[in-house]
Design a protein around this motif. Structure first.
Motif, PDB file in Angstrom:
ATOM      1  N   PRO A 180      -9.579   2.299  -3.930  1.00  0.00           N
ATOM      2  CA  PRO A 180      -9.328   3.702  -4.273  1.00  0.00           C
ATOM      3  C   PRO A 180      -9.773   4.698  -3.217  1.00  0.00           C
ATOM      4  CG  PRO A 180     -11.147   2.808  -5.573  1.00  0.00           C
ATOM      5  CD  PRO A 180     -10.509   1.651  -4.872  1.00  0.00           C
ATOM      6  N   GLN A 189       0.816  -1.215   0.000  1.00  0.00           N
ATOM      7  CA  GLN A 189       0.000   0.000   0.000  1.00  0.00           C
ATOM      8  C   GLN A 189       0.848   1.263   0.000  1.00  0.00           C
ATOM      9  OE1 GLN A 189      -2.482   0.656   3.463  1.00  0.00           O
ATOM     10  NE2 GLN A 189      -3.320   2.568   2.645  1.00  0.00           N
ATOM     11  N   GLU A 196      -6.654   5.897  -1.325  1.00  0.00           N
ATOM     12  CA  GLU A 196      -5.835   6.899  -2.025  1.00  0.00           C
ATOM     13  C   GLU A 196      -6.546   8.247  -2.092  1.00  0.00           C
ATOM     14  OE1 GLU A 196      -3.958   3.313  -2.376  1.00  0.00           O
ATOM     15  OE2 GLU A 196      -5.944   3.639  -3.252  1.00  0.00           O
ATOM     16  N   HIS A 244      -4.766  -3.629  -1.815  1.00  0.00           N
ATOM     17  CA  HIS A 244      -4.145  -2.316  -2.058  1.00  0.00           C
ATOM     18  C   HIS A 244      -3.344  -2.367  -3.362  1.00  0.00           C
ATOM     19  CE1 HIS A 244      -5.423  -0.140   1.477  1.00  0.00           C
ATOM     20  NE2 HIS A 244      -5.077  -1.170   2.227  1.00  0.00           N
ATOM     21  N   TYR A 254      -2.756   6.633  -6.929  1.00  0.00           N
ATOM     22  CA  TYR A 254      -3.698   5.540  -7.132  1.00  0.00           C
ATOM     23  C   TYR A 254      -2.989   4.321  -7.717  1.00  0.00           C
ATOM     24  CZ  TYR A 254      -7.667   8.672  -6.360  1.00  0.00           C
ATOM     25  OH  TYR A 254      -8.580   9.542  -5.802  1.00  0.00           O
ATOM     26  N   PRO A 255      -3.493   3.113  -7.417  1.00  0.00           N
ATOM     27  CA  PRO A 255      -2.952   1.933  -8.102  1.00  0.00           C
ATOM     28  C   PRO A 255      -3.264   1.980  -9.583  1.00  0.00           C
ATOM     29  CG  PRO A 255      -4.873   1.352  -6.764  1.00  0.00           C
ATOM     30  CD  PRO A 255      -4.543   2.780  -6.449  1.00  0.00           C
ATOM     31  N   MET A 258      -7.931   5.502 -12.328  1.00  0.00           N
ATOM     32  CA  MET A 258      -7.155   4.265 -12.271  1.00  0.00           C
ATOM     33  C   MET A 258      -7.109   3.517 -13.601  1.00  0.00           C
ATOM     34  SD  MET A 258      -8.387   3.109  -8.453  1.00  0.00           S
ATOM     35  CE  MET A 258      -8.257   1.387  -8.821  1.00  0.00           C
ATOM     36  N   LEU A 299      -8.248  -3.660  -5.256  1.00  0.00           N
ATOM     37  CA  LEU A 299      -7.852  -2.250  -5.281  1.00  0.00           C
ATOM     38  C   LEU A 299      -8.840  -1.448  -4.450  1.00  0.00           C
ATOM     39  CD1 LEU A 299      -6.920  -1.952  -9.059  1.00  0.00           C
ATOM     40  CD2 LEU A 299      -5.565  -2.841  -7.148  1.00  0.00           C
ATOM     41  N   THR A 320      -0.751  -0.912  -4.510  1.00  0.00           N
ATOM     42  CA  THR A 320      -0.499   0.426  -5.038  1.00  0.00           C
ATOM     43  C   THR A 320       0.904   0.553  -5.618  1.00  0.00           C
ATOM     44  OG1 THR A 320      -1.969   1.253  -3.292  1.00  0.00           O
ATOM     45  CG2 THR A 320      -0.640   2.875  -4.474  1.00  0.00           C
ATOM     46  N   HIS A 321       1.894  -0.049  -4.978  1.00  0.00           N
ATOM     47  CA  HIS A 321       3.293   0.061  -5.408  1.00  0.00           C
ATOM     48  C   HIS A 321       3.772  -1.325  -5.836  1.00  0.00           C
ATOM     49  CE1 HIS A 321       3.648   4.194  -3.883  1.00  0.00           C
ATOM     50  NE2 HIS A 321       2.876   3.767  -2.891  1.00  0.00           N
TER      51      HIS A 321
END
Length: 399
Positions: free
Chosen positions: A281, A236, A284, A256, A291-292, A331, A279, A258-259
């Motif tokens: 959102p 995340q 975020e 998550h 955002y992912p 996204m 995901l 995200t990264h």
């Protein structure tokens, strides 16, 4: 024999079953039918297809050209809590960055709350979600962080949903601030023994400031040994081992996401849909974080779910329509993909094949929009479009 009901004059029907006769091939996995009908008998869908081919039934409901779709499946939430973190939110909106430490504020309030207070709050959030089309909700412990408080959180959660997750490993409890190994021992021992009877899943926040890869592995493996299926709060806030660990241990979802590195995406894709990328959102949005990249995941063939992450600190929303709108806006998802992720994707993240679809044999969890198409969920953000919800074949909400 249970009476049957025909829901007819459906302008557009999202089935998530592209094999249904009459499904628009251009709608892909959404399995969209125009001028459609659905037959409900008991708590199940008995038939779905073009209205012209509908069988005779005992009753009929004419929905006047509106859109019908499966109830949303919210596969990630944290509803058993007390207290308020508006001051933290306001400070963050003034420029203070988000970190996991604010969870401790909620822990103190939750421990001080009574069972009745906590159960009433969970009931309010579940009802709030229902009015926005959500018929299946997963929720977690994680704001007690003692054996007693984690077990009671799960008992309370089970009053409202069968999809309960043991998250004793949310953060290290304040009493163990100088002894994280001791806390992991508690989470994997006495606390797990008390919580496992009330949970279906085990989860861990694998992140800087929470639990590292080795600690997360110990928690998940202990849960597996007690018959709980893993889920993972993964990647995340930073790049980390969470996604890879989720796939390695056969987790139902990595949440998550995200990264992500290319290796993380490849691992999720290589799971063949066994580990869903969920995901969130709302997190975020509420923390002003990046955002992912849903497009990257979808193009790689990863199964994606959307969920609210409803919690008091980083995503205090129960609205799946809001999450759909953000996913489309920020996204890289199409409206079709976002709706599919919020229904079918969420079901996959819970390893359920009885929800998230409208096809013969599925639970009759349905929502009617006051709109001609599911696209309006993203097209008209913030507008309350859900006009009726059936849960298990029974009308549970009508506006």
């Amino acid at each position: 024999m249970t009476a049957s009901t025909l829901i007819t004059h459906i302008g557009s029907l999202v089935t998530n079953d592209p094999s249904l006769p009459g499904a628009d091939p251009a709608s892909g996995p959404l399995g969209l039918l125009r001028d459609a009908a659905v037959v409900v008998q008991g708590d199940r869908v008995a038939w779905a297809g073009p209205a012209a081919g509908a069988p005779a039934t005992d009753n009929a409901v004419d929905v006047g050209g509106r859109a019908l779709l499966p109830g949303f499946v919210d596969s990630h939430s944290h509803l058993v809590f007390a207290g308020d973190r508006t001051a933290e939110f306001a400070a963050r909106m003034s420029g203070r960055p988000y970190s996991a430490g604010g969870i401790r504020t909620t822990v103190a309030a939750t421990r001080a709350a009574s069972d009745d207070e906590l159960s009433a709050a969970v009931g309010r959030y579940v009802a709030e979600a229902l009015r926005q089309g959500t018929t299946t909700v997963e929720t977690k412990s994680g704001y007690g962080l003692t054996t007693h408080d984690e077990a009671r959180a799960l008992r309370i959660a089970r009053e409202h949903t069968p999809e309960t997750t043991y998250l004793g490993a949310h953060i290290v409890a304040p009493e163990f601030a100088g002894d994280p190994a001791g806390y992991v021992a508690l989470v994997t021992g006495e606390m797990l023994d008390a919580c496992a009877p009330h949970a279906r899943w085990v989860d861990v926040f694998c992140e800087q400031g929470a639990f590292d890869g080795d600690q997360a592995r110990a928690v998940l493996q202990a849960g597996l040994a007690r018959g709980l299926t893993p889920r993972v709060h993964a990647n995340q806030l930073t790049h980390g081992p969470g996604v890879q660990l989720a796939v390695e241990l056969g987790a139902a979802s990595a949440d998550h996401c995200t990264h992500l590195t290319d290796a993380d995406v490849d691992a999720l894709a290589g799971s063949g849909g066994a580990t869903v990328a969920t995901l969130l959102p709302g997190a975020e949005f509420s923390t002003r974080a990046v955002y992912p990249d849903a497009r990257r995941l979808l193009d790689a063939g990863v199964t994606v779910a959307l969920s609210t992450d409803c919690n008091p600190g980083s995503s205090f929303t129960s609205s799946m329509p809001f999450c759909i709108a953000v996913a489309v806006r920020d996204m890289g998802m199409t409206p079709d993909e976002a709706v599919h992720a919020a229904t079918y994707g969420g079901a996959r993240a819970l390893r359920r094949d009885d929800v998230g679809t409208i096809t013969a044999g599925a639970r009759a969890d349905l929502q009617l929009l006051d709109a001609p198409s599911h696209v309006h969920l993203a097209y008209r953000p913030g507008v309350p479009l859900t006009s009726a919800v059936w849960r298990g074949g029974k009308l549970a909400y009508r506006r």
